[in-house]
Design an enzyme around this catalytic site. Structure first.
Site, PDB file in Angstrom:
ATOM      1  N   HIS A  47      37.480  41.571 -40.839  1.00  0.00           N
ATOM      2  CA  HIS A  47      38.853  41.150 -40.530  1.00  0.00           C
ATOM      3  C   HIS A  47      39.139  39.722 -41.003  1.00  0.00           C
ATOM      4  O   HIS A  47      40.071  39.513 -41.808  1.00  0.00           O
ATOM      5  CB  HIS A  47      39.139  41.304 -39.040  1.00  0.00           C
ATOM      6  CG  HIS A  47      40.393  40.629 -38.597  1.00  0.00           C
ATOM      7  ND1 HIS A  47      41.636  40.980 -39.085  1.00  0.00           N
ATOM      8  CD2 HIS A  47      40.606  39.590 -37.736  1.00  0.00           C
ATOM      9  CE1 HIS A  47      42.558  40.203 -38.526  1.00  0.00           C
ATOM     10  NE2 HIS A  47      41.946  39.347 -37.716  1.00  0.00           N
ATOM     11  N   HIS A  71      38.667  31.779 -37.693  1.00  0.00           N
ATOM     12  CA  HIS A  71      39.776  31.689 -36.738  1.00  0.00           C
ATOM     13  C   HIS A  71      39.571  32.444 -35.432  1.00  0.00           C
ATOM     14  O   HIS A  71      40.213  32.136 -34.424  1.00  0.00           O
ATOM     15  CB  HIS A  71      41.090  32.115 -37.406  1.00  0.00           C
ATOM     16  CG  HIS A  71      41.303  33.597 -37.508  1.00  0.00           C
ATOM     17  ND1 HIS A  71      40.901  34.323 -38.599  1.00  0.00           N
ATOM     18  CD2 HIS A  71      41.873  34.493 -36.654  1.00  0.00           C
ATOM     19  CE1 HIS A  71      41.236  35.597 -38.435  1.00  0.00           C
ATOM     20  NE2 HIS A  71      41.813  35.725 -37.263  1.00  0.00           N
ATOM     21  N   GLU A  75      37.750  32.227 -29.855  1.00  0.00           N
ATOM     22  CA  GLU A  75      38.357  33.160 -28.893  1.00  0.00           C
ATOM     23  C   GLU A  75      37.437  34.341 -28.575  1.00  0.00           C
ATOM     24  O   GLU A  75      37.387  34.801 -27.432  1.00  0.00           O
ATOM     25  CB  GLU A  75      39.685  33.685 -29.445  1.00  0.00           C
ATOM     26  CG  GLU A  75      40.424  34.602 -28.480  1.00  0.00           C
ATOM     27  CD  GLU A  75      41.793  35.014 -28.997  1.00  0.00           C
ATOM     28  OE1 GLU A  75      42.484  35.766 -28.288  1.00  0.00           O
ATOM     29  OE2 GLU A  75      42.168  34.587 -30.102  1.00  0.00           O
ATOM     30  N   ASP A  76      36.699  34.831 -29.565  1.00  0.00           N
ATOM     31  CA  ASP A  76      35.966  36.091 -29.391  1.00  0.00           C
ATOM     32  C   ASP A  76      34.440  35.954 -29.369  1.00  0.00           C
ATOM     33  O   ASP A  76      33.738  36.960 -29.299  1.00  0.00           O
ATOM     34  CB  ASP A  76      36.357  37.078 -30.501  1.00  0.00           C
ATOM     35  CG  ASP A  76      37.813  37.490 -30.405  1.00  0.00           C
ATOM     36  OD1 ASP A  76      38.358  37.446 -29.288  1.00  0.00           O
ATOM     37  OD2 ASP A  76      38.402  37.833 -31.442  1.00  0.00           O
ATOM     38  N   ASP A 145      46.289  36.857 -40.596  1.00  0.00           N
ATOM     39  CA  ASP A 145      45.640  37.633 -39.536  1.00  0.00           C
ATOM     40  C   ASP A 145      46.474  38.868 -39.192  1.00  0.00           C
ATOM     41  O   ASP A 145      45.961  39.992 -39.095  1.00  0.00           O
ATOM     42  CB  ASP A 145      45.466  36.731 -38.306  1.00  0.00           C
ATOM     43  CG  ASP A 145      45.083  37.488 -37.053  1.00  0.00           C
ATOM     44  OD1 ASP A 145      43.912  37.865 -36.915  1.00  0.00           O
ATOM     45  OD2 ASP A 145      45.966  37.700 -36.193  1.00  0.00           O
ATOM     46  N   ASP A 266      70.990  47.854 -56.233  1.00  0.00           N
ATOM     47  CA  ASP A 266      69.738  47.138 -56.493  1.00  0.00           C
ATOM     48  C   ASP A 266      68.519  47.913 -56.007  1.00  0.00           C
ATOM     49  O   ASP A 266      67.532  47.314 -55.589  1.00  0.00           O
ATOM     50  CB  ASP A 266      69.773  45.748 -55.845  1.00  0.00           C
ATOM     51  CG  ASP A 266      69.908  45.816 -54.332  1.00  0.00           C
ATOM     52  OD1 ASP A 266      70.347  46.854 -53.808  1.00  0.00           O
ATOM     53  OD2 ASP A 266      69.562  44.816 -53.668  1.00  0.00           O
TER      54      ASP A 266
END
Length: 596
Positions: A47, A71, A75-76, A145, A266
């Site tokens: 990911h 990133h 948190e994880d 993300d 268009d």
């Protein structure tokens, strides 16, 4: 080494030291996420790797790519912000911490959210945009993300799919649009479309299956013919290609065109990329010399860019064999910005190193406005205002002196007046758009030059709350009525019958009497009286002309005075017949429903 990591490392924009940094961040994150799996069954590291690859393709710096790889670690995993700072320095730690603080943005379409649910949602939004205001790279990592999360949305439960898709459509796609990232905005919308509106998506896919192919084939056949005409005229062409309209954008346009594909010109547009602006205008002239343009469909976004910075010339022509085609003409720089927005011209310091794009740059001044807005919002109603004020399509509107105001689509002269200054909003009597008097509910168009007709005294109307689109205007109108003297201390003029027209002023409190002309303030206390509709709008400051004494049983017209609002006359009045035509306004008494 994984193929995606190799592609990032092989990017020629990164120097040897920067490539080493990216590799270090990858293996550090891989170890931290060891044993974690995605819903797809893949290793979790896939990911952040996909998200980092997305940013590297946009041309972002190595520090941002490394931060993207890391990133989710704080948190994880068991890692802390201090661990990241120790290994990678303060800048990467700052970016990772900024993304971590965003947390989850829980979108819900349910009404009646309890106080805690609503507070959590607003809190998440505040975190996102405060972080965005500190360093725009934080939101770019979050967008990358979200992009990969949308690519793997099929592995989620149906309820979560719809929630995440709705969140993407309502929040992330508009953010991408406001940052000028047209390609990402279109991708977000098309990814979310089938999850939120499956029936509509299925219908559209059946309708456009052959239409896209036919239009693409036609453009490919017409391209060499147009290219030859331009080159024979001395135009240097960098590239000619085709743009297929995104599905969700097409569906939205169909809704505005009675679901008629014949009104969509268009579906597939031809793009001509040129070396400079001079060539763009020359190309437009040459094309119009050979092909007849459709009136009203020539748009110059080079001299008047869209609020998100988009620039291009658009023209719709009767092309080969009379087929209607849209052509977009732009420079290579404009094209890069149209696709990638703020990421296309990443700011550099004098030393040549990249620096964070702050909110004082011209492109993202709206982030500061949004940050100030979010400081005050507390309720679910204001969350709706947020979407209108900052995520709706934007227009540029000019003052007579050429100053520009950035407003949401559908904004009115009242919104415009309050955007300039609170006192001007309070004192608005009427407005002109492009030198023509327009009603206060008139929806401003991109490029309108608006002049506000101002009175001497502030006299807002409660009816304005029904027509304004911005939270700023709504807030200031409510504030005026909350802080102003009670309505019974004011004078009102309203036609009630042929015998009674002026409502006497109630006994005043002990204070100095002021000699003021009778005026109407449209407030709940005076709703029982009949108020004329002027230019299709209630809420104008007005007075009844003494020369003809108009009554509700007679036809009337309005005359815009210089500083006392609208003077209402009988249509047959000799004064109105001899008045300056440009100051005459349509007017009528409201038709009241008979009681049952």
């Amino acid at each position: 080494m994984l193929p995606l990591l190799e592609k990032i490392i092989e990017n020629p924009r990164y120097k040897k030291q920067e490539k080493t940094l990216i590799e270090k961040a990858y293996f550090f994150a891989k170890t931290a996420h060891g044993g974690q799996k995605r819903l797809s069954g893949e290793e979790y590291i896939t990911h952040p790797l996909h998200a980092a690859y997305f940013l590297s393709e946009l041309g972002l710096d190595a520090i941002t790519v490394a931060a993207c790889l890391l990133h989710d670690t704080v948190e994880d995993t068991r890692l802390t912000a201090k661990d990241i700072e120790k290994e990678f320095g303060k800048e990467i730690s700052f970016l990772v911490d900024g993304v971590t603080k965003l947390g989850k943005i829980e979108y819900s379409e349910k009404h009646g959210l309890d106080q805690k649910q609503n507070a959590n949602r607003i809190s998440s939004l505040k975190k996102m945009f405060f972080a965005m205001a500190d360093d725009i790279r934080v939101i770019l990592i979050k967008l990358a993300d979200r992009y990969h999360n949308m690519e793997t949305l099929k592995y989620h439960q149906r309820e979560d799919q719809k929630r995440i898709a709705k969140e993407t459509l309502e929040i992330f796609a508009p953010i991408a649009a406001r940052l000028g990232m047209g390609y990402l905005k279109g991708q977000f919308e098309d990814m979310a479309f089938p999850y939120i509106y499956p029936a509509e998506y299925s219908w559209l896919m059946k309708q456009v299956k052959t239409k896209y192919a036919d239009n693409l084939n036609y453009i490919e056949r017409a391209k060499p013919l147009i290219k030859r005409k331009l080159e024979d005229s001395g135009i240097e062409i960098i590239e000619m290609n085709s743009r297929v309209k995104h599905y969700y954008s097409l569906y939205q346009k169909l809704l505005r065109r009675d679901m008629d594909f014949n009104k969509i010109f268009d579906l597939v547009a031809m793009r001509i990329i040129l070396p400079d602006i001079k060539s763009c205008y020359e190309t437009l002239g040459i094309i119009h010399n050979f092909y007849k343009p459709l009136p009203g469909l020539i748009k110059d976004y080079i001299s008047l860019p869209k609020p998100n910075g988009y620039q291009s010339l658009h023209t719709t022509i009767f092309c080969e064999k009379g087929k209607i085609v849209e052509i977009q003409i732009r420079t290579a720089g404009m094209h890069d910005y149209a696709e990638n927005g703020i990421a296309a011209h990443w700011a550099y310091s004098e030393s040549g190193k990249k620096k964070p794009v702050k909110t004082d740059t011209k492109d993202i001044q709206w982030v500061t406005q949004l940050k100030n807005f979010l400081k005050e919002i507390k309720t679910g109603e204001e969350f709706s205002n947020l979407k209108i004020d900052f995520f709706k399509n934007r227009i540029f509107v000019f003052t007579p002196k050429g100053e520009v105001k950035d407003l949401p689509e559908g904004a009115t002269p009242v919104d415009f007046a309050y955007a300039i200054h609170t006192d001007l909003g309070h004192a608005i009597l009427g407005a002109k758009a492009n030198n023509k008097i327009v009603p206060l509910h008139y929806e401003l168009k991109n490029g309108d030059v608006v002049e506000i007709l101002k009175g001497k005294n502030p006299k807002p109307s409660f009816d304005w709350l029904k027509i304004v689109k911005t939270a700023e205007a709504r807030k200031k109108i409510k504030s005026w009525f909350r802080d102003s003297p009670a309505p019974q201390n004011l004078q009102y003029v309203a036609p009630v019958s042929a015998e009674k027209k002026i409502i006497p002023k109630p006994p005043a409190r002990k204070r100095k009497q002021q000699k003021t002309a009778p005026v109407l303030i449209s407030e709940p206390a005076c709703r029982e009286y009949i108020e004329p509709v002027i230019q299709g709008q209630r809420g104008f400051l007005y007075k009844l002309a003494k020369c003809c004494n108009p009554t509700p049983d007679k036809t009337i017209k309005g005359y815009m005075t210089l500083n006392r609002g609208v003077s209402v006359h009988l249509s047959s009045c000799s004064n109105i017949k001899s008045a300056q035509e440009t100051r005459i306004l349509s007017a009528h008494w409201p038709i009241e429903k008979s009681e049952k």
